[in-house]
Design a protein around this motif. Structure first.
Motif, PDB file in Angstrom:
ATOM      1  N   THR A 112       0.829  -1.204   0.000  1.00 25.66           N
ATOM      2  CA  THR A 112       0.000   0.000   0.000  1.00 25.66           C
ATOM      3  C   THR A 112       0.862   1.252   0.000  1.00 25.66           C
ATOM      4  N   PHE A 113       1.911   1.234   0.843  1.00 25.07           N
ATOM      5  CA  PHE A 113       2.817   2.385   0.938  1.00 25.07           C
ATOM      6  C   PHE A 113       3.527   2.634  -0.394  1.00 25.07           C
ATOM      7  N   ALA A 114       4.035   1.567  -1.022  1.00 23.03           N
ATOM      8  CA  ALA A 114       4.791   1.706  -2.269  1.00 23.03           C
ATOM      9  C   ALA A 114       3.921   2.227  -3.407  1.00 23.03           C
ATOM     10  N   LEU A 115       2.619   1.930  -3.365  1.00 21.06           N
ATOM     11  CA  LEU A 115       1.727   2.319  -4.460  1.00 21.06           C
ATOM     12  C   LEU A 115       0.962   3.608  -4.186  1.00 21.06           C
ATOM     13  N   SER A 116       1.207   4.227  -3.031  1.00 22.74           N
ATOM     14  CA  SER A 116       0.465   5.434  -2.674  1.00 22.74           C
ATOM     15  C   SER A 116       0.690   6.526  -3.723  1.00 22.74           C
ATOM     16  N   GLY A 117      -0.418   7.129  -4.181  1.00 22.50           N
ATOM     17  CA  GLY A 117      -0.335   8.212  -5.160  1.00 22.50           C
ATOM     18  C   GLY A 117      -0.166   7.747  -6.591  1.00 22.50           C
ATOM     19  N   SER A 118      -0.139   6.415  -6.826  1.00 22.64           N
ATOM     20  CA  SER A 118       0.052   5.918  -8.189  1.00 22.64           C
ATOM     21  C   SER A 118      -1.294   5.566  -8.819  1.00 22.64           C
ATOM     22  N   ASN A 119      -1.269   5.247 -10.113  1.00 24.38           N
ATOM     23  CA  ASN A 119      -2.474   4.835 -10.841  1.00 24.38           C
ATOM     24  C   ASN A 119      -2.581   3.314 -10.941  1.00 24.38           C
ATOM     25  N   VAL A 120      -1.941   2.613  -9.988  1.00 25.97           N
ATOM     26  CA  VAL A 120      -1.949   1.149  -9.966  1.00 25.97           C
ATOM     27  C   VAL A 120      -2.682   0.663  -8.720  1.00 25.97           C
ATOM     28  N   LEU A 121      -3.582  -0.304  -8.902  1.00 24.70           N
ATOM     29  CA  LEU A 121      -4.313  -0.906  -7.785  1.00 24.70           C
ATOM     30  C   LEU A 121      -3.675  -2.225  -7.387  1.00 24.70           C
ATOM     31  N   CYS A 122      -3.931  -2.633  -6.141  1.00 22.04           N
ATOM     32  CA  CYS A 122      -3.394  -3.901  -5.650  1.00 22.04           C
ATOM     33  C   CYS A 122      -4.539  -4.804  -5.222  1.00 22.04           C
ATOM     34  N   GLU A 123      -4.540  -6.024  -5.698  1.00 20.42           N
ATOM     35  CA  GLU A 123      -5.533  -7.024  -5.289  1.00 20.42           C
ATOM     36  C   GLU A 123      -4.833  -8.071  -4.431  1.00 20.42           C
ATOM     37  N   TYR A 124      -5.398  -8.354  -3.258  1.00 18.96           N
ATOM     38  CA  TYR A 124      -4.742  -9.233  -2.288  1.00 18.96           C
ATOM     39  C   TYR A 124      -5.462 -10.577  -2.165  1.00 18.96           C
ATOM     40  N   ASP A 125      -4.650 -11.603  -1.993  1.00 21.87           N
ATOM     41  CA  ASP A 125      -5.154 -12.946  -1.681  1.00 21.87           C
ATOM     42  C   ASP A 125      -4.280 -13.479  -0.545  1.00 21.87           C
ATOM     43  N   ILE A 126      -4.688 -13.224   0.687  1.00 19.17           N
ATOM     44  CA  ILE A 126      -3.892 -13.570   1.868  1.00 19.17           C
ATOM     45  C   ILE A 126      -4.542 -14.748   2.585  1.00 19.17           C
ATOM     46  N   ILE A 184      -1.796  -4.923  -9.705  1.00 16.24           N
ATOM     47  CA  ILE A 184      -0.783  -5.845  -9.201  1.00 16.24           C
ATOM     48  C   ILE A 184      -1.476  -6.861  -8.296  1.00 16.24           C
ATOM     49  N   GLY A 185      -1.296  -8.135  -8.598  1.00 16.23           N
ATOM     50  CA  GLY A 185      -1.876  -9.199  -7.779  1.00 16.23           C
ATOM     51  C   GLY A 185      -0.874  -9.695  -6.749  1.00 16.23           C
ATOM     52  N   VAL A 186      -1.270  -9.673  -5.475  1.00 11.71           N
ATOM     53  CA  VAL A 186      -0.387 -10.096  -4.389  1.00 11.71           C
ATOM     54  C   VAL A 186      -1.052 -11.239  -3.635  1.00 11.71           C
ATOM     55  N   SER A 187      -0.388 -12.371  -3.568  1.00  8.58           N
ATOM     56  CA  SER A 187      -0.920 -13.500  -2.799  1.00  8.58           C
ATOM     57  C   SER A 187       0.123 -13.969  -1.798  1.00  8.58           C
ATOM     58  N   VAL A 188      -0.349 -14.378  -0.615  1.00  6.02           N
ATOM     59  CA  VAL A 188       0.535 -14.865   0.456  1.00  6.02           C
ATOM     60  C   VAL A 188      -0.076 -16.156   0.987  1.00  6.02           C
ATOM     61  N   PHE A 233       7.231 -23.352   3.738  1.00  6.37           N
ATOM     62  CA  PHE A 233       7.549 -21.967   3.431  1.00  6.37           C
ATOM     63  C   PHE A 233       6.265 -21.149   3.339  1.00  6.37           C
ATOM     64  N   VAL A 234       6.409 -19.845   3.536  1.00  5.99           N
ATOM     65  CA  VAL A 234       5.357 -18.903   3.157  1.00  5.99           C
ATOM     66  C   VAL A 234       5.795 -18.285   1.834  1.00  5.99           C
ATOM     67  N   ARG A 235       4.925 -18.366   0.832  1.00  8.78           N
ATOM     68  CA  ARG A 235       5.245 -17.830  -0.492  1.00  8.78           C
ATOM     69  C   ARG A 235       4.488 -16.534  -0.716  1.00  8.78           C
ATOM     70  N   ILE A 236       5.247 -15.481  -0.997  1.00  2.00           N
ATOM     71  CA  ILE A 236       4.674 -14.173  -1.333  1.00  2.00           C
ATOM     72  C   ILE A 236       4.836 -13.998  -2.840  1.00  2.00           C
ATOM     73  N   SER A 237       3.730 -13.927  -3.564  1.00  2.78           N
ATOM     74  CA  SER A 237       3.777 -13.771  -5.023  1.00  2.78           C
ATOM     75  C   SER A 237       3.276 -12.383  -5.398  1.00  2.78           C
ATOM     76  N   ILE A 238       4.073 -11.659  -6.188  1.00  2.00           N
ATOM     77  CA  ILE A 238       3.718 -10.315  -6.642  1.00  2.00           C
ATOM     78  C   ILE A 238       3.731 -10.336  -8.163  1.00  2.00           C
ATOM     79  N   ALA A 239       2.529 -10.226  -8.768  1.00  2.00           N
ATOM     80  CA  ALA A 239       2.378 -10.363 -10.223  1.00  2.00           C
ATOM     81  C   ALA A 239       1.883  -9.064 -10.832  1.00  2.00           C
ATOM     82  N   ASP A 240       2.527  -8.628 -11.912  1.00  2.00           N
ATOM     83  CA  ASP A 240       2.069  -7.428 -12.620  1.00  2.00           C
ATOM     84  C   ASP A 240       1.729  -7.784 -14.061  1.00  2.00           C
ATOM     85  N   SER A 241       1.075  -6.843 -14.738  1.00  2.00           N
ATOM     86  CA  SER A 241       0.735  -7.027 -16.154  1.00  2.00           C
ATOM     87  C   SER A 241       1.495  -6.001 -16.986  1.00  2.00           C
TER      88      SER A 241
END
Length: 619
Positions: free
Chosen positions: A339-353, A388-392, A402-410
């Protein structure tokens, strides 16, 4: 001459005789002209009987022919009975075959002739030649060939062993082969030997063998089992020079990388120093204008924070940068810093935690760098916006849980040839990038005993998978983690002992603490800190905590002093302070008697939170 030979065939009886014998027979006159043969000879030579009868014996024996005058041969045969030779012959298709020739003298219609009985020995000669060739290969091969018994001793060795290592054959066979192996390689060698025997399979590997002069050589092995004979067959090649070349190439590559790294560091820090120096100078020049002074100091503080972040990233490439871990649910950390890294940008983040996410031991500051670096990388690849799709999720791998953190962009994705370089320091495809983000992330995850994988397709997008090992500790409940905090520090005066050999460092820490309303005791080394603690105890005065620098050149450091201080005032909260995060005390302070650690340079906010927490716990 003719009277000494009793056998005399006429033409018909000769043909019957030749056709009846189970071997190849050729009969020729004293000029070498063939006058009779049989079916077996046709099979050997591929010529028909008619063709053979029109030929000379020299046509089918061009390599040796009749080396003696036939008259002389006739005389010898009359006295000795027969002659036996080996020769090579030519078939109709020009192929060669070996033959054993038995020559005897006969009379045909009263005239002298030679009868030749031919035995095809090509197979036997091939085997013989192969044995000769193998012996030649064995004796003259540059590779080291050996047969080793399962009892651990060499059975057979070729001369290349002596030429390569300097030991004689007798010396090599006098003791177990393992004693010639480098001590550091012996355990691995035994495991490989057992694997070859147990699985009946060929293995290739490398190890070091000792030379007679005490040096070691690298050998590259191919080993094969012969279970029926209870031996191993091995071929080794001296690859010492190749190894040295590879090591030199690696050193050269490291020097080149170091040059790139040093150049990048110098460039970035020069810019930061210019900003710091310039803003401080401008603040001094405008001391009468408080608004300008405030703005310049804020700019200087921002440059300081950037420099601190760069220093933290650089530490991850050194032996230092060890994470200071805590056990927690990393899902909250991921959401916060995405959320912090994307603040003020035109990119949304979708979470799957995963709601049942397993806990991880991690350094929040370092993992926040990883998340922000990768998210910013994705953000820069999508200038027109996107998702950006983020799954944990917790996953089970062969390596463990392991815990897998996946960060996917288009975004734009990357070509395959660039993927191998993306974690190299200062490698970047972006005009405004420093090239440290992904390499820092890679190093941080490695130091957490995890790993990163990346998938990318040009024009489609990129996915980063971060794997962190699951903790073996249980998470505490939120109630257990809640601590009472006093907002107003001035409600209680806190006495703090600070120990540091640098006067300037002590001065700024003292100013920070006194600004919070604390009273400060100063020590330059561990011995002075112990003496001050004793004095406080003897006077029955209070001491709320101590902050000890770990490294004191030529003096007693905090690691050595803490145990003595705790003997004087048991349960005193003592904090380790150092600019060297490679020190194990910084990552696991509790093992050494410290309550926690403070990594230099620390901010006013960080030290303020410590004091507030201490006062809150004592209230």
């Amino acid at each position: 001459m003719s009277g000494r030979l009793k056998i005399d065939f006429d033409s018909e009886s000769l043909q019957r005789f030749v056709d009846s014998v189970p071997v190849a027979v050729v009969v020729h006159d004293m000029k070498g002209q063939i006058i009779e043969t049989n079916k077996i000879t046709e099979n050997y030579t591929f010529y028909s009987r008619e063709e053979l009868l029109a030929m000379s014996v020299k046509d089918i024996d061009p390599f040796s022919g009749l080396k003696q005058d036939l008259e002389i041969l006739w005389e010898n045969l009359l006295s000795g009975g027969s002659e036996e030779i080996e020769s090579m012959h030519l078939r109709k298709d020009k192929s060669k075959y070996y033959a054993q020739i038995n020559i005897s003298a006969v009379k045909i219609n009263g005239k002298p002739h030679i009868m030749v009985v031919i035995h095809d020995i090509t197979r036997f000669k091939d085997v013989e030649n192969a044995l000769i060739d193998s012996e030649r290969i064995f004796n003259y091969a540059r590779d080291m060939i050996c047969i080793v018994g399962l009892d651990g001793y060499f059975k057979t060795l070729n001369p290349s062993w002596t030429a390569t290592l300097g030991w004689s054959m007798e010396e090599l066979k006098s003791k177990p082969w393992l004693e010639f192996v480098h001590p550091d390689d012996r355990e691995a060698c035994l495991k490989r030997k057992n694997k070859i025997v147990e699985n009946n399979e060929m293995l290739q590997f490398e190890n070091r063998y000792v030379c007679k002069n005490g040096t070691y050589k690298w050998l590259s092995w191919s080993c094969y089992p012969f279970p029926d004979e209870e031996v191993l067959y091995g071929i080794a090649r001296d690859v010492t020079e190749k190894k040295m070349f590879q090591e030199e190439a690696i050193r050269h590559e490291k020097l080149e990388s170091l040059g790139i790294l040093a150049g990048g560091i110098a460039h970035d820090f020069n810019n930061l120093l210019f900003s710091l120096y310039g803003n401080v100078e401008m603040a001094k020049s405008n001391v009468e204008d408080s608004e300008k002074v405030k703005r310049y100091l804020e700019n200087a503080a921002a440059s300081f924070n950037t420099a601190k972040s760069l220093a933290d990233q650089l530490l991850t490439f050194s032996k230092g940068g060890d994470p200071i871990k805590k056990t927690g649910d990393i899902g909250e950390c991921v959401i916060k810093h995405c959320t912090f890294a994307l603040s003020g940008s035109n990119v949304l983040c979708e979470y799957d935690i995963d709601p049942e996410l397993k806990p991880v031991d991690y350094d929040p500051d370092q993992i926040s760098q990883v998340i922000q670096n990768i998210v910013l990388n994705s953000l820069q690849s999508m200038p027109d916006g996107g998702i950006i799709g983020v799954s944990v999720h917790s996953v089970n791998l062969e390596k463990g849980e392991f815990v897998r953190i996946s960060i996917a962009d288009s975004g734009s994705g990357m070509p395959t040839e660039l993927l191998k370089n993306i974690f190299d320091p200062f490698f970047t495809t972006k005009k405004s990038g420093s090239g440290l983000g992904l390499s820092t992330s890679y190093s941080i995850v490695q130091k957490h005993d995890g790993f990163i994988e990346v998938e990318s397709e040009e024009g489609v997008g990129t996915v980063f998978h971060i794997y962190l090992p699951v903790s073996d500790k249980m998470l505490k409940s939120k109630k257990e983690n809640q601590k009472k905090v006093v907002k107003n520090v001035s409600e209680k005066v806190c006495r703090v002992l600070i120990m540091d050999d640098q006067k300037s460092v002590r001065a700024i820490i003292k100013d920070m603490l006194e600004h919070m309303g604390c009273r400060v005791l100063e020590a330059t080394d561990g011995e002075q800190a112990i003496a001050i603690t004793k004095e406080v105890k003897e006077k029955n005065e209070s001491l709320d905590c101590a902050i000890l620098d770990l490294t004191i050149p030529g003096g007693l450091g905090g690691k050595e002093a803490v145990s003595e201080i705790l003997k004087i005032i048991p349960n005193l909260p003592v904090f380790a302070s150092s600019g060297y995060s490679s020190n194990p005390v910084m990552s696991e302070p509790g093992k050494y008697g410290f309550l926690a650690s403070l990594k230099k340079p620390f901010s006013f906010k960080e030290i303020s939170n410590i004091v507030k927490k201490l006062i809150g716990e004592k209230s």
